[in-house]
Design an enzyme around this catalytic site. Sequence first.
Site, PDB file in Angstrom:
ATOM      1  N   GLY A  66       0.790  -1.228   0.000  1.00  0.00           N
ATOM      2  CA  GLY A  66       0.000   0.000   0.000  1.00  0.00           C
ATOM      3  C   GLY A  66       0.825   1.282   0.000  1.00  0.00           C
ATOM      4  O   GLY A  66       0.283   2.377   0.142  1.00  0.00           O
ATOM      5  N   GLU A  81      -3.139   5.062 -13.267  1.00  0.00           N
ATOM      6  CA  GLU A  81      -4.345   4.273 -13.517  1.00  0.00           C
ATOM      7  C   GLU A  81      -5.562   5.102 -13.161  1.00  0.00           C
ATOM      8  O   GLU A  81      -5.499   5.941 -12.269  1.00  0.00           O
ATOM      9  CB  GLU A  81      -4.344   3.079 -12.539  1.00  0.00           C
ATOM     10  CG  GLU A  81      -4.289   1.728 -13.141  1.00  0.00           C
ATOM     11  CD  GLU A  81      -4.178   0.655 -12.045  1.00  0.00           C
ATOM     12  OE1 GLU A  81      -3.487  -0.319 -12.311  1.00  0.00           O
ATOM     13  OE2 GLU A  81      -4.759   0.790 -10.954  1.00  0.00           O
ATOM     14  N   HIS A  99     -12.058  -5.308  -3.355  1.00  0.00           N
ATOM     15  CA  HIS A  99     -10.791  -5.975  -3.666  1.00  0.00           C
ATOM     16  C   HIS A  99     -11.045  -7.473  -3.558  1.00  0.00           C
ATOM     17  O   HIS A  99     -11.311  -7.983  -2.471  1.00  0.00           O
ATOM     18  CB  HIS A  99      -9.700  -5.530  -2.686  1.00  0.00           C
ATOM     19  CG  HIS A  99      -8.408  -6.284  -2.859  1.00  0.00           C
ATOM     20  ND1 HIS A  99      -7.227  -5.661  -3.197  1.00  0.00           N
ATOM     21  CD2 HIS A  99      -8.110  -7.609  -2.756  1.00  0.00           C
ATOM     22  CE1 HIS A  99      -6.268  -6.576  -3.297  1.00  0.00           C
ATOM     23  NE2 HIS A  99      -6.776  -7.765  -3.019  1.00  0.00           N
ATOM     24  N   GLU A 114      -2.818  -6.452  -9.833  1.00  0.00           N
ATOM     25  CA  GLU A 114      -1.443  -6.950  -9.739  1.00  0.00           C
ATOM     26  C   GLU A 114      -1.438  -8.430  -9.415  1.00  0.00           C
ATOM     27  O   GLU A 114      -2.463  -9.002  -9.038  1.00  0.00           O
ATOM     28  CB  GLU A 114      -0.646  -6.177  -8.674  1.00  0.00           C
ATOM     29  CG  GLU A 114      -1.118  -6.418  -7.258  1.00  0.00           C
ATOM     30  CD  GLU A 114      -0.056  -6.053  -6.222  1.00  0.00           C
ATOM     31  OE1 GLU A 114       1.142  -5.950  -6.547  1.00  0.00           O
ATOM     32  OE2 GLU A 114      -0.438  -5.889  -5.051  1.00  0.00           O
ATOM     33  N   ARG A 174       3.901 -14.947  -4.434  1.00  0.00           N
ATOM     34  CA  ARG A 174       4.324 -15.542  -3.158  1.00  0.00           C
ATOM     35  C   ARG A 174       3.079 -15.984  -2.401  1.00  0.00           C
ATOM     36  O   ARG A 174       1.970 -15.724  -2.834  1.00  0.00           O
ATOM     37  CB  ARG A 174       5.048 -14.483  -2.320  1.00  0.00           C
ATOM     38  CG  ARG A 174       4.163 -13.248  -2.166  1.00  0.00           C
ATOM     39  CD  ARG A 174       4.646 -12.265  -1.156  1.00  0.00           C
ATOM     40  NE  ARG A 174       4.006 -10.984  -1.321  1.00  0.00           N
ATOM     41  CZ  ARG A 174       2.804 -10.636  -0.905  1.00  0.00           C
ATOM     42  NH1 ARG A 174       2.054 -11.518  -0.274  1.00  0.00           N
ATOM     43  NH2 ARG A 174       2.316  -9.426  -1.100  1.00  0.00           N
ATOM     44  N   VAL A 221      -0.375 -13.209   3.219  1.00  0.00           N
ATOM     45  CA  VAL A 221      -0.735 -13.217   4.649  1.00  0.00           C
ATOM     46  C   VAL A 221      -2.061 -13.973   4.842  1.00  0.00           C
ATOM     47  O   VAL A 221      -2.196 -14.832   5.710  1.00  0.00           O
ATOM     48  CB  VAL A 221      -0.885 -11.767   5.179  1.00  0.00           C
ATOM     49  CG1 VAL A 221      -1.425 -11.765   6.605  1.00  0.00           C
ATOM     50  CG2 VAL A 221       0.426 -11.004   5.082  1.00  0.00           C
ATOM     51  N   ARG A 263      -6.587  -9.506  11.034  1.00  0.00           N
ATOM     52  CA  ARG A 263      -5.161  -9.323  11.290  1.00  0.00           C
ATOM     53  C   ARG A 263      -5.026  -8.616  12.629  1.00  0.00           C
ATOM     54  O   ARG A 263      -5.492  -7.479  12.777  1.00  0.00           O
ATOM     55  CB  ARG A 263      -4.510  -8.468  10.196  1.00  0.00           C
ATOM     56  CG  ARG A 263      -4.528  -9.124   8.844  1.00  0.00           C
ATOM     57  CD  ARG A 263      -3.664  -8.346   7.871  1.00  0.00           C
ATOM     58  NE  ARG A 263      -3.760  -8.906   6.535  1.00  0.00           N
ATOM     59  CZ  ARG A 263      -2.942  -8.618   5.543  1.00  0.00           C
ATOM     60  NH1 ARG A 263      -1.961  -7.748   5.731  1.00  0.00           N
ATOM     61  NH2 ARG A 263      -3.093  -9.166   4.354  1.00  0.00           N
TER      62      ARG A 263
END
Length: 456
Positions: free
Chosen positions: A165, A200, A208, A288, A292, A295, A338
């Site tokens: 971010g 963009e 999201h 994007e 990997r 989280v 989180r």
Amino acid sequence: MISKVLIANRGEIALRIARACRELGIRTIAVYSEADEQSLHVQLADEAICIGPPASAESYLRGDRIMSAAEIADVDAIHPGYGFLSENADFAEQCEACNILFIGPRSETIRKMGDKALARETVSKAGVPIIPGSDGPVENEKEALRVAKKIGFPVIIKAVSGGGGRGMRIAHNAVSFTKEFLTAKMEAEKAFGDGTMYVEKYLESPRHIEFQILADKHGKILHLGERDCSVQRRHQKVIEEAPSPFLDKSLRNRMGKIAIKAAEAAEYENAGTIEFLVDAKGNFYFIEMNTRIQVEHGVTEEATGIDLIKEQIQIADGQRLGFDQKDVILSKHAIECRICAENPAANFAPSPGEITLYYPPGGHGVRVDSHVYGGYTVSPHYDSMIGKLMTYGRTRKIALDRMYRALSEYLIRGIHTNVGLCKSIVVDPAFRQGEATTSYVEEFLKRAPKELFEPK
Ligand code: ADP
């Protein structure tokens, strides 16, 4: 055959990887900084090697030291976790050169998809919808402004090397554009050592929604459904869930197929995530790819019953995916909060220090992935996330009720946390009705009473 893995990370993800390895009968080597000697990942691994002082730049980001540790310990593979070196193409390339398996995609894939402008171009050529914007990076603020005027305000200025971010700025008109552009560029130079920018169209209040991909080395690519990560503060995820309350079967299938297309365009191997923004009408656009483990991978694991870390290791080992697309069923609803050492009442300032009392929740349908314990000192040197609380059940309602119950049981004393804030979001009617978009937290914070932010 992989029989020994070095875990090039710390915190909860290092622990998560060590656990998966143990279940697979693989020996683990932890690396740690001087600040992490007492960390659970060090204690749980079979061996541990100190790689330097507390600052990440002197330890967890030092590829040379980690490679030396890998050679001394004679490992077959390195798992990079998330953050740190996980998306560092040079590090992956070094592993390849030293004949150590990097548990992730090939270095050239990381390089290609790690450049967000190049990633846009790559997937767009394969027919994946992208948000209108510049063709690749922009030369300077003048060219950027020309593009912005052409696509129309508001626009978002982004760093091609950006992540977490950071290095992103929204411009609402031509007057503020240049200032925002230069600030974002400076931020990106400082954070990523690369001030290359692209522009963009800024979508107002999208969702999201990201798709989990698994791809083996034999050409099989599957998606494991989506995660809705719309509950964000400052473009950083706070609460994630799988499946998304917004998607129906048909949109899920369409997006899943496109996500696979994007992974094919990247000639992808291993676990990866294709991130999309989705508007209120269900139009979706690639933003994007993360090359990997994420989280929030745990909500996909609980919703599908598939262990993503084990799959990553087996894929790196050359094994074939043992199931097909039709076998992937989102049979549960899973949600994650989180848990961060931060003070929501003080503008979310980090709150490091000693945890004097720690009692994590448990019981049916609860999972806590955390490296902390009573007496543990949260270091100011690293990310403030101290754990992930996940709950799951047959329906979204069961998972959400369970989350509220679990948050109510979670005792963390000695430091400030966002437990109270998560609790108030989980019972908020807008969130419960599945209406959260990426503007949700900001709006929620405006209307929520301050005392709600403090854990009781
Ligand atoms: P990072 O790699 O730093 O996480 P992303 O490109 O994944 O950056 O974007 C992070 C978040 O920023 C998104 O989830 C979304 O909330 C917001 N965002 C990014 N691009 C746009 C856009 N074009 N329009 C609206 N919001 C955006």
